[in-house]
Design an enzyme around this catalytic site. Structure first.
Site, PDB file in Angstrom:
ATOM      1  CB  CYS A   1     -18.160   3.744 -19.581  1.00 17.19           C
ATOM      2  SG  CYS A   1     -17.568   5.028 -19.019  1.00 17.19           S
TER       3      CYS A   1
ATOM      4  CD  GLU B   1      -2.995  -0.606   0.069  1.00 18.45           C
ATOM      5  OE1 GLU B   1      -3.317   0.749  -0.371  1.00 18.45           O
ATOM      6  OE2 GLU B   1      -3.743  -1.451  -0.798  1.00 18.45           O
TER       7      GLU B   1
ATOM      8  CB  CYS C   1     -13.432   3.928 -13.242  1.00 12.76           C
ATOM      9  SG  CYS C   1     -14.325   5.344 -13.396  1.00 12.76           S
TER      10      CYS C   1
ATOM     11  CB  CYS D   1     -17.768   0.128 -16.223  1.00  9.05           C
ATOM     12  SG  CYS D   1     -18.109   0.460 -14.504  1.00  9.05           S
TER      13      CYS D   1
ATOM     14  CB  CYS E   1     -22.123   5.066 -13.738  1.00 11.97           C
ATOM     15  SG  CYS E   1     -20.620   6.395 -13.714  1.00 11.97           S
TER      16      CYS E   1
HETATM   17 FE1  SF4 Z   1     -16.471   4.862 -14.446  1.00  8.58          FE
HETATM   18 FE2  SF4 Z   1     -18.861   5.065 -14.435  1.00  8.58          FE
HETATM   19 FE3  SF4 Z   1     -17.667   4.602 -16.655  1.00  8.58          FE
HETATM   20 FE4  SF4 Z   1     -17.691   2.803 -14.746  1.00  8.58          FE
HETATM   21  S1  SF4 Z   1     -19.498   3.528 -16.200  1.00  8.58           S
HETATM   22  S2  SF4 Z   1     -15.813   3.457 -16.055  1.00  8.58           S
HETATM   23  S3  SF4 Z   1     -17.729   4.238 -12.968  1.00  8.58           S
HETATM   24  S4  SF4 Z   1     -17.412   6.383 -15.386  1.00  8.58           S
END
Ligand code: SF4
Length: 364
Positions: free
Chosen positions: A207, A43, A200, A210, A216
């Site tokens: 996206c 970390e 992200c 994602c 989102c």
């Molecule tokens: Fe980021 Fe939203 Fe795109 Fe997912 S959908 S990568 S959380 S901006």
């Protein structure tokens, strides 16, 4: 759950946990352990440093300091030397100090709870939460830079994160988003880290891949690049310094140890001056007549651009001791300086000028 989250289904944590288990990163060396020492080390190394850079350092560090007791007992110069190239040397100093506190005040065992971890040197709120959630399933949120970006976009968080009140509000939202089951915490914490690092991303988030895109808000509005909102901009300054690169007939270079605070604290550095006349003033006898100027180096710090001028001087055996005393330095052979903690531009200069191989790249 917080009122601000009411449009966001509880599915967020569930989606993230299943995505991490199936698609997240599992092969990094610090993911194959729940040993707080190893998780803590990773970390700290990963703050402001890319995974690809950390990998080699992590292995080298662990082979030299396999546990917290070994790190606590090590000389500071050994810790600094092994850190060379990772930058931000205050992390190494805190790491060493933290290991000593764990040994002296906690019987060599890291506390389990984030609240206690956070009292240790160099362990901030997010790092403490990462260790406690990854190693002990504690239901506590992390909020590093990557996670702020993910959550700001997910929630279309309109507040300015330069303001402490906004950051406090985002912490509360991050806590409210945690999974209900403590046993899901390691996958959740790792998932939100992985999402920020691989999907992200700061620019051009992916996206389409994602797992939480259906929830989102920034994505739905087509405004992913607008978040996170942070208005404060850093004012950069610039500064000119002069270095003395003194080399004796044995090919040794004169280095001195920087003070324990300020720039490059505790690192070994070429003697540093604010103007050329000050360098000339410390040179004994006719040594100054043999000084040559090396090309100016530019080096960017977080808030400052440094213009580094270097005067190289050959120093005879008879003047070497006097000069070392004047600048509180010591003569170091290439084998010695290569293993010391050096600022990055010093290592670069010595490596290029004295044509010796470098180990690591030096601090920022
Ligand atoms: Fe980021 Fe939203 Fe795109 Fe997912 S959908 S990568 S959380 S901006």
């Amino acid at each position: 759950m917080s009122k601000a989250l009411s449009p966001l289904p509880r599915a967020f944590a569930r989606l993230l946990v299943s995505w991490q288990r199936e698609h997240g990163r599992h092969d990094l060396p610090w993911q194959r352990t729940r040993d707080p020492y190893r998780v803590w080390l990773s970390e700290v190394m990963l703050q402001q440093t890319q995974v690809s850079t950390v990998l080699g350092y992590y292995d080298r560090f662990l082979s030299r300091f396999p546990d917290v007791a070994a790190l606590a007992a090590a000389p500071a110069d050994d810790v600094m030397g092994l850190w060379s190239g990772l930058g931000y040397y205050s992390r190494a100093r805190h790491l060493h100090r933290c290991a000593q506190v764990v040994v002296s005040e906690h019987q060599g065992r890291f506390p389990d709870q984030a609240a206690q971890l956070q009292t240790l040197p160099g362990i901030g709120r997010s790092t403490a939460a990462a260790i406690a959630s990854l190693c002990h399933d504690e239901r506590i949120a992390i909020l590093d830079g990557n996670v702020k970006r993910v959550l700001s976009r997910l929630l279309a968080f309109e507040q300015d994160l330069a303001k402490p009140a906004a950051e406090k509000a985002l912490w509360a939202l991050a806590q409210a988003l945690l999974p209900a089951r403590a046993s899901d915490m390691p996958a959740y914490t790792q998932g939100v880290m992985d999402l920020g690092a691989t999907v992200c991303t700061r620019s051009q988030p992916r996206c389409a891949s994602c797992p939480v895109r259906a929830h989102c808000q920034a994505h739905q509005r087509g405004e992913t690049e607008r978040f996170p909102i942070k208005t404060r901009t850093l004012r950069r300054s610039s500064q000119t310094w002069w270095w003395l690169l003194a080399v004796n007939p044995q090919g040794e270079v004169l280095l001195h140890k920087r003070p324990s605070s300020g720039i490059w604290a505790d690192l070994h550095c070429l003697p540093l001056f604010e103007e050329e006349a000050a360098v000339m003033a410390v040179l004994p006898g006719r040594v100054s007549q043999q000084a040559t100027h090396l090309p100016v180096m530019m080096h960017a710090l977080t808030h400052r651009d440094l213009h580094l001028h270097t005067l190289r001087v050959p120093v005879g055996s008879r003047q070497a001791d006097a000069l070392a005393r004047t600048v509180s330095g010591r003569w170091c052979s290439p084998d010695v300086w290569a293993s010391l903690g050096l600022p990055a531009p010093v290592r670069q200069l010595l490596t290029q000028t004295l044509a010796r191989p470098a180990r690591g790249g030096g601090a920022a």
